[in-house]
Design a protein around this motif. Structure first.
Motif, short mmCIF file in Angstrom:
data_model
loop_
_atom_site.label_atom_id
_atom_site.label_comp_id
_atom_site.label_asym_id
_atom_site.label_seq_id
_atom_site.Cartn_x
_atom_site.Cartn_y
_atom_site.Cartn_z
N VAL A 1 -2.73 -5.41 0.45
CA VAL A 1 -3.99 -4.69 0.61
C VAL A 1 -5.12 -5.59 0.11
O VAL A 1 -5.18 -5.93 -1.07
N ASP A 2 -5.98 -6.00 1.02
CA ASP A 2 -7.12 -6.85 0.68
C ASP A 2 -8.25 -5.94 0.20
O ASP A 2 -8.75 -5.12 0.95
N PHE A 3 -8.65 -6.11 -1.06
CA PHE A 3 -9.70 -5.23 -1.62
C PHE A 3 -11.07 -5.49 -0.99
O PHE A 3 -12.00 -4.71 -1.16
N ASN A 4 -11.20 -6.62 -0.27
CA ASN A 4 -12.45 -6.88 0.45
C ASN A 4 -12.63 -5.94 1.63
O ASN A 4 -13.72 -5.77 2.15
N VAL A 5 -11.50 -5.40 2.09
CA VAL A 5 -11.54 -4.48 3.23
C VAL A 5 -11.66 -3.06 2.66
O VAL A 5 -10.84 -2.67 1.84
N PRO A 6 -12.69 -2.31 3.07
CA PRO A 6 -12.84 -0.95 2.52
C PRO A 6 -11.58 -0.11 2.75
O PRO A 6 -10.97 -0.20 3.82
N ALA A 7 -11.21 0.68 1.74
CA ALA A 7 -9.98 1.49 1.82
C ALA A 7 -10.00 2.39 3.05
O ALA A 7 -8.98 2.59 3.70
N VAL A 8 -11.18 2.90 3.36
CA VAL A 8 -11.29 3.83 4.48
C VAL A 8 -10.89 3.17 5.80
O VAL A 8 -10.34 3.81 6.69
N ARG A 9 -11.12 1.85 5.91
CA ARG A 9 -10.76 1.15 7.15
C ARG A 9 -9.24 1.12 7.34
O ARG A 9 -8.75 1.20 8.46
N TYR B 1 6.75 0.74 11.31
CA TYR B 1 6.87 1.97 10.50
C TYR B 1 6.98 1.61 9.02
O TYR B 1 6.40 2.27 8.17
N ILE B 2 7.74 0.55 8.73
CA ILE B 2 7.88 0.12 7.33
C ILE B 2 6.52 -0.32 6.78
O ILE B 2 6.14 0.01 5.65
N LYS B 3 5.77 -1.06 7.61
CA LYS B 3 4.43 -1.49 7.22
C LYS B 3 3.57 -0.27 6.87
O LYS B 3 2.89 -0.24 5.85
N PHE B 4 3.62 0.70 7.75
CA PHE B 4 2.81 1.91 7.58
C PHE B 4 3.19 2.64 6.29
O PHE B 4 2.34 3.04 5.49
N MET B 5 4.49 2.78 6.06
CA MET B 5 4.96 3.51 4.87
C MET B 5 4.61 2.75 3.60
O MET B 5 4.16 3.34 2.62
N THR B 6 4.81 1.42 3.62
CA THR B 6 4.50 0.61 2.44
C THR B 6 3.02 0.73 2.10
O THR B 6 2.64 0.88 0.94
N PHE C 1 0.76 3.16 2.98
CA PHE C 1 0.19 4.45 2.59
C PHE C 1 0.96 5.19 1.50
O PHE C 1 0.42 6.07 0.85
N LEU C 2 2.23 4.84 1.31
CA LEU C 2 2.95 5.49 0.21
C LEU C 2 2.74 4.74 -1.08
O LEU C 2 2.85 5.28 -2.17
N GLU C 3 2.43 3.44 -0.96
CA GLU C 3 2.42 2.62 -2.16
C GLU C 3 1.14 1.80 -2.34
O GLU C 3 0.32 2.10 -3.21
N LYS C 4 0.95 0.80 -1.49
CA LYS C 4 -0.04 -0.23 -1.82
C LYS C 4 -1.50 0.22 -1.77
O LYS C 4 -2.31 -0.26 -2.55
N ILE C 5 -1.85 1.13 -0.88
CA ILE C 5 -3.26 1.52 -0.76
C ILE C 5 -3.75 2.23 -2.03
O ILE C 5 -4.94 2.24 -2.33
N ARG C 6 -2.83 2.80 -2.77
CA ARG C 6 -3.22 3.53 -3.98
C ARG C 6 -3.83 2.64 -5.05
O ARG C 6 -4.53 3.10 -5.94
N ARG C 7 -3.55 1.33 -4.96
CA ARG C 7 -4.12 0.39 -5.94
C ARG C 7 -5.53 -0.03 -5.55
O ARG C 7 -6.22 -0.70 -6.31
N HIS C 8 -5.95 0.32 -4.35
CA HIS C 8 -7.28 -0.09 -3.88
C HIS C 8 -8.36 0.65 -4.68
O HIS C 8 -8.30 1.87 -4.81
N PRO C 9 -9.37 -0.10 -5.21
CA PRO C 9 -10.41 0.57 -6.01
C PRO C 9 -11.15 1.66 -5.23
O PRO C 9 -11.67 2.61 -5.83
N GLY C 10 -11.17 1.54 -3.91
CA GLY C 10 -11.91 2.52 -3.11
C GLY C 10 -11.06 3.69 -2.64
O GLY C 10 -11.52 4.53 -1.86
N PHE C 11 -9.81 3.76 -3.12
CA PHE C 11 -8.88 4.79 -2.63
C PHE C 11 -9.44 6.21 -2.83
O PHE C 11 -9.34 7.06 -1.95
N LYS C 12 -10.07 6.41 -3.99
CA LYS C 12 -10.56 7.77 -4.31
C LYS C 12 -11.72 8.20 -3.41
O LYS C 12 -11.99 9.38 -3.26
N THR C 13 -12.41 7.21 -2.83
CA THR C 13 -13.58 7.55 -2.02
C THR C 13 -13.24 7.87 -0.57
O THR C 13 -14.11 8.24 0.21
N VAL C 14 -11.96 7.71 -0.20
CA VAL C 14 -11.57 7.98 1.20
C VAL C 14 -11.66 9.49 1.46
O VAL C 14 -11.12 10.28 0.68
#
Ligand code: ZN
Ligand code: ZN
Length: 384
Positions: free
Chosen positions: A29-37, A65-70, A72-85
């Motif tokens: 997850v690249d933090f330069n890319v907004p979480a919402v994207r 499918y594995i990419k998708f699960m990894t 949204f179940l795991e890596k996106i939660r570390r994104h600083p913008g996760f809460k703003t989605v």
């Protein structure tokens, strides 16, 4: 005399599943890319995976499918913008997760069965080959006992022949794809396969490399000219312009069908879309896929800046085939770039810096994409 036991040089079923799972879950997850994207593009990932499934391309469907699960179940939660989605986007993705979990599990079992069968066939083939060799040796001994032994003859090396033709691996047979009519193939066309020469890859390599093999991406030749014409007004005042390359997927290849010019702001060395939600809606509503982007460098040469590299990452992490076209009208340069799979992609995905910054450059981060690109001239079809 006992013959040497044949070497088993392909991975077994479990190994192959493990490889696919690791490959799919290596998404960063690249933090330069907004979480919402990420959430918006999740829809495209699922549509693409479903398409693979329909086409019977189980491995690519499973990896996606594995990419998708990894993600949204795991890596996106570390994104600083996760809460703003926005919550409606989160709910949508969560509902998708619920439906794809059992699908992915079933796919895994199917692949496991397929690989087990292939592995068994391979071992059987090896055994048959071993028996054949033993018989040959026995026959030779009978012949040799009736003729004088020539000194040194027993040292002649033999070439092992393993009859692997009976094993079919998906996609291996798909080398002679049909070429669209009215097409011109520049020097960057797909290399032809010469079956008379020995492949350099081992069987194991070729099994794994197929997951990384890029599918053909068809770019209508008029794309660049059309884009430069639209961008000209900005180019004249030294302002960048960007466009999205959206397209369709069919017959195991991609085709750019739409050049979308989003609402945007630009400077002499940056450019960004301002209404991504609208853009994402258009792409999803029309069943398109984001296959890359195109932008101008009004006064500079063609290359990918640090910001461009992160933008390209946001496309390529989604679909490996995504491209970046950079047009430098002053130098009459138009190049098609991609991040390098082994170095550029993980490097940019893990880079926490933003704005213009430098990246380590021991190895190439990006390269001109020359393979599996087909520039075609379509006289009647209009780019929308
Ligand atoms: Zn640029
Ligand atoms: Zn960076």
């Amino acid at each position: 005399m006992e013959s040497e036991h044949p070497k088993v040089n392909i991975p077994d079923a479990k190994e192959r599943i493990k490889y696919l799972t690791n490959y799919g879950s290596s998404i960063e997850v690249d933090f330069n890319v907004p979480a919402v994207r990420y959430f918006r593009s999740g829809q495209e990932m699922i549509r693409m995976a479903n398409l693979y499934l329909e086409e019977g391309n189980l491995e690519h469907a499973y990896v996606l499918y594995i990419k998708f699960m990894t993600l949204f179940l795991e890596k996106i939660r570390r994104h600083p913008g996760f809460k703003t989605v926005p919550s409606h986007l989160k709910e949508l993705i969560m509902s998708r997760l619920k439906t794809i979990l059992p699908i992915a599990e079933k796919l895994k079992q199917q692949l496991m069965e397929q690989y087990t069968l292939e592995y068994k066939r391979y071992l059987d083939e090896l055994k048959r080959e071993e028996k054949r060799k033993e018989k040959e040796k026995a026959d030779e001994m009978v012949i040799n006992s009736t003729k004088p032994v020539v000194k040194g003859e027993e040292n002649i090396p033999t070439v092992p022949i393993v009859g692997l033709d009976s094993i079919t691996y998906p996609e291996m047979a798909d080398e002679n794809r049909k070429r669209p009519e009215n097409s011109i193939l520049p020097s960057c066309s797909k290399p032809t396969v010469n079956r008379t020469t020995k492949p350099k890859l081992s069987l194991e390599d070729s099994i794994y490399s197929q997951y990384k093999t890029l599918r053909l991406i068809v770019v209508p030749a008029k794309t660049i000219g059309e884009f430069l014409r639209i961008a000209n007004r900005n180019t004249l005042v030294n302002k960048e312009t960007c466009g999205i390359l959206a397209g369709i997927a069919k017959n195991n290849q991609f085709e750019i069908s739409h050049l979308i010019i989003p609402k945007q702001t630009g400077t002499s060395d940056t450019c960004s879309a301002t209404n991504e939600e609208e853009l994402s809606e258009f792409i999803n509503d029309n069943n398109l896929f984001s296959l890359g982007w195109i932008h101008t460098h009004p006064t500079q040469t063609a290359f990918l800046s640090a910001i461009d590299l992160h933008t390209q990452y946001s496309y390529q992490r989604l679909f490996d085939e995504s491209i970046a076209i950079v047009c430098a009208p002053r130098y009459n340069e138009n190049e098609i770039y991609t991040l390098t799979q082994d170095y550029g992609l993980p490097l940019i995905g893990n880079c926490m810096q933003s704005g213009f910054h430098t990246h380590p450059n021991e190895k190439p981060i990006y390269k001109v994409r020359r393979i599996n690109i087909l520039i075609i001239i379509i006289p009647k079809k209009q780019l929308k």
